[in-house]
Write an enzyme that holds these catalytic residues in place. Structure first.
Site, PDB file in Angstrom:
ATOM      1  N   SER A 169       0.839  -1.200   0.000  1.00 38.56           N
ATOM      2  CA  SER A 169       0.000   0.000   0.000  1.00 38.56           C
ATOM      3  C   SER A 169       0.875   1.252   0.000  1.00 38.56           C
ATOM      4  O   SER A 169       2.083   1.184   0.248  1.00 38.56           O
ATOM      5  CB  SER A 169      -0.879  -0.047   1.261  1.00 38.56           C
ATOM      6  N   SER A 183       9.383   9.766  10.583  1.00 31.90           N
ATOM      7  CA  SER A 183       8.386  10.828  10.472  1.00 31.90           C
ATOM      8  C   SER A 183       8.771  12.017  11.340  1.00 31.90           C
ATOM      9  O   SER A 183       9.464  11.867  12.348  1.00 31.90           O
ATOM     10  CB  SER A 183       7.012  10.306  10.914  1.00 31.90           C
ATOM     11  N   TYR A 185       2.984   6.449  18.519  1.00 31.89           N
ATOM     12  CA  TYR A 185       3.482   6.524  17.134  1.00 31.89           C
ATOM     13  C   TYR A 185       4.765   7.363  17.071  1.00 31.89           C
ATOM     14  O   TYR A 185       5.766   6.959  16.459  1.00 31.89           O
ATOM     15  CB  TYR A 185       2.398   7.133  16.235  1.00 31.89           C
TER      16      TYR A 185
HETATM   17  N1  LIG Z   1       1.169   8.777   5.133  1.00 35.09           N
HETATM   18  C1  LIG Z   1       1.851   9.714   5.805  1.00 35.09           C
HETATM   19  O1  LIG Z   1       1.478  10.910   5.847  1.00 35.09           O
HETATM   20  C2  LIG Z   1       3.099   9.346   6.548  1.00 35.09           C
HETATM   21  C3  LIG Z   1       3.855  10.365   7.148  1.00 35.09           C
HETATM   22  C4  LIG Z   1       5.024  10.037   7.827  1.00 35.09           C
HETATM   23  C5  LIG Z   1       5.429   8.716   7.876  1.00 35.09           C
HETATM   24  N2  LIG Z   1       4.670   7.737   7.292  1.00 35.09           N
HETATM   25  C6  LIG Z   1       5.149   6.346   7.383  1.00 35.09           C
HETATM   26  O2  LIG Z   1       5.167   5.800   6.099  1.00 35.09           O
HETATM   27  C7  LIG Z   1       5.154   4.375   6.184  1.00 35.09           C
HETATM   28  C8  LIG Z   1       4.198   3.822   5.144  1.00 35.09           C
HETATM   29  O3  LIG Z   1       2.892   4.249   5.470  1.00 35.09           O
HETATM   30  P1  LIG Z   1       1.848   4.699   4.363  1.00 35.09           P
HETATM   31  O4  LIG Z   1       1.599   6.142   4.577  1.00 35.09           O
HETATM   32  O5  LIG Z   1       2.242   4.235   3.015  1.00 35.09           O
HETATM   33  O6  LIG Z   1       0.541   3.946   4.884  1.00 35.09           O
HETATM   34  P2  LIG Z   1      -0.250   2.666   4.339  1.00 35.09           P
HETATM   35  O7  LIG Z   1      -0.823   2.936   3.017  1.00 35.09           O
HETATM   36  O8  LIG Z   1      -1.188   2.323   5.443  1.00 35.09           O
HETATM   37  O9  LIG Z   1       0.881   1.541   4.215  1.00 35.09           O
HETATM   38  C9  LIG Z   1       1.395   0.935   5.358  1.00 35.09           C
HETATM   39  C10 LIG Z   1       2.081  -0.340   4.983  1.00 35.09           C
HETATM   40  O10 LIG Z   1       2.579  -0.951   6.183  1.00 35.09           O
HETATM   41  C11 LIG Z   1       2.038  -2.260   6.266  1.00 35.09           C
HETATM   42  N3  LIG Z   1       1.736  -2.643   7.640  1.00 35.09           N
HETATM   43  C12 LIG Z   1       0.932  -2.013   8.518  1.00 35.09           C
HETATM   44  N4  LIG Z   1       0.811  -2.739   9.641  1.00 35.09           N
HETATM   45  C13 LIG Z   1       1.562  -3.850   9.461  1.00 35.09           C
HETATM   46  C14 LIG Z   1       1.827  -5.001  10.230  1.00 35.09           C
HETATM   47  N5  LIG Z   1       1.253  -5.190  11.442  1.00 35.09           N
HETATM   48  N6  LIG Z   1       2.642  -5.950   9.728  1.00 35.09           N
HETATM   49  C15 LIG Z   1       3.211  -5.800   8.511  1.00 35.09           C
HETATM   50  N7  LIG Z   1       2.988  -4.754   7.712  1.00 35.09           N
HETATM   51  C16 LIG Z   1       2.163  -3.786   8.182  1.00 35.09           C
HETATM   52  C17 LIG Z   1       0.748  -2.224   5.481  1.00 35.09           C
HETATM   53  O11 LIG Z   1       0.402  -3.549   5.110  1.00 35.09           O
HETATM   54  P3  LIG Z   1      -1.122  -3.946   4.641  1.00 35.09           P
HETATM   55  O12 LIG Z   1      -1.566  -2.887   3.698  1.00 35.09           O
HETATM   56  O13 LIG Z   1      -0.894  -5.253   3.955  1.00 35.09           O
HETATM   57  O14 LIG Z   1      -1.947  -4.030   5.868  1.00 35.09           O
HETATM   58  C18 LIG Z   1       1.133  -1.325   4.324  1.00 35.09           C
HETATM   59  O15 LIG Z   1       1.815  -2.045   3.333  1.00 35.09           O
HETATM   60  C19 LIG Z   1       4.783   4.068   7.632  1.00 35.09           C
HETATM   61  O16 LIG Z   1       5.931   3.659   8.332  1.00 35.09           O
HETATM   62  C20 LIG Z   1       4.275   5.395   8.175  1.00 35.09           C
HETATM   63  O17 LIG Z   1       4.503   5.509   9.565  1.00 35.09           O
HETATM   64  C21 LIG Z   1       3.518   8.023   6.627  1.00 35.09           C
END
Ligand SMILES: NC(=O)c1ccc[n+]([C@@H]2O[C@H](COP(=O)([O-])OP(=O)(O)OC[C@H]3O[C@@H](n4cnc5c(N)ncnc54)[C@H](OP(=O)(O)O)[C@@H]3O)[C@@H](O)[C@H]2O)c1
Length: 289
Positions: free
Chosen positions: A7, A139, A166
């Site tokens: 994702s 982050s 977080y």
């Molecule tokens: N979006 C933002 O604004 C933002 C800002 C700062 C940092 N981040 C960081 O960016 C990273 C990616 O997040 P994203 O924004 O792309 O969100 P996302 O679309 O929710 O993607 C998160 C990914 O992590 C996986 N994941 C979540 N829980 C898990 C678990 N228990 N075991 C294994 N895999 C798990 C999900 O797997 P499934 O989909 O298969 O459940 C998905 O592939 C994260 O570390 C987040 O903290 C995001």
């Protein structure tokens, strides 16, 4: 190899790297999302990537996926610890089956463990001239993380806000990068980054983030959020051991996220939390040349 590739930012990075001709390996938790993600990578590149499922909130699954990866992959050039989530408020009050804070386990300890279990695959073929890369998605939230580095996943994190939990896990991401650089550079170059605010499945149920989503220009599409990751994975200029980046530039983390003493203490307590011994020194790299 990208965790959290089913994702959002991880998937966008996998598509971009695959489109550029790199072989990518996907890790994800949800089997159906992972299958669809692999198809989207194939649509971008023409070939279906290998994809591995594991839930990082269960350490036995992390160990099992590392075992399966090891049987199929001899060498890893880039490992991206990107899997992460903002836990539900109720989840903050519960520990995992491993007895650990769930947010810390999924966002920090799962990647910490998988990295150790695949370390020889990263070292294989790596040299100071052509180092492997270890990238962690952190982050800006690290700034409000209150992290007990001696008990990162212990009871002190429980019963508190999920955003604090977080932030603590994201601070652990930066400290992990600092100590990994001290231990493993120059064969492995660890870096971490803040992707900005990104429109993904992240924090879908958070009122705070829902408001951010509707603010014009504040939240970027995943392809933009993945830009720094792709740059860190590919550009020679990004080989900065222990570096923290955002928007393709060096970024400043809080002093408590970059303190080398705190980084070493977190490393030791993380090893204990996932049941690994501390060799206390850099791994044997004699097989790496
Ligand atoms: N979006 C933002 O604004 C933002 C800002 C700062 C940092 N981040 C960081 O960016 C990273 C990616 O997040 P994203 O924004 O792309 O969100 P996302 O679309 O929710 O993607 C998160 C990914 O992590 C996986 N994941 C979540 N829980 C898990 C678990 N228990 N075991 C294994 N895999 C798990 C999900 O797997 P499934 O989909 O298969 O459940 C998905 O592939 C994260 O570390 C987040 O903290 C995001």
């Amino acid at each position: 190899m990208i965790t959290g590739a089913s994702s959002g930012i991880g998937l966008a990075a996998a598509r971009a790297l695959a489109r550029a001709g790199d072989e990518v390996v996907l890790l994800g938790r949800n089997p159906e999302r992972l299958r669809r993600a692999a198809e989207r990578v194939r649509d971008a590149s023409g070939s279906l990537p290998r994809a591995f499922q594991a839930d990082f909130s269960v350490l036995a699954e992390v160990r099992d996926v590392a075992r399966r990866l090891r049987s199929e992959v001899d060498q890893i050039h880039v490992l991206v610890n990107n899997a992460g989530a903002l836990g539900g408020q109720a989840a903050v009050r519960r520990v995992t089956a491993d007895g650990l804070d769930r947010t810390m386990q999924v966002n920090h300890l799962g990647g910490f463990l998988v990295t150790h279990l695949l370390l020889d695959r990263l070292m294989a073929g790596a040299s100071p001239d052509e180092p492997a890369r270890l990238i962690t998605t952190s982050s800006l939230a690290e700034a409000w993380g209150w992290l007990d580095v001696d008990r990162p996943a212990g009871p002190l994190l429980r019963y508190r806000s999920r955003w604090l939990a977080y932030g603590a896990s994201k601070q652990a991401n930066v400290l992990f990068t600092i100590e990994a650089a001290r231990r493993w550079a120059p064969h492995i170059v660890p870096t971490c980054f803040f992707p900005g605010l990104v429109q993904t499945r992240f924090a879908l149920r958070s009122p705070l983030f829902t408001i951010a989503r509707v603010m014009p220009g504040l939240v970027n599409p995943p392809e933009i959020g993945a830009g720094t990751l792709v740059w860190l994975a590919t550009d020679p200029a990004a080989l900065v051991p222990g570096g923290y980046f955002a928007f393709g530039q060096e970024f400043v983390a809080t002093p408590r996220a970059t303190d080398p003493g705190r980084a070493q203490r977190l490393w030791r307590s993380s090893l204990a939390a996932v049941g690994l011994p501390d060799s206390g020194h850099a791994p044997d790299t004699t097989h790496a040349t």
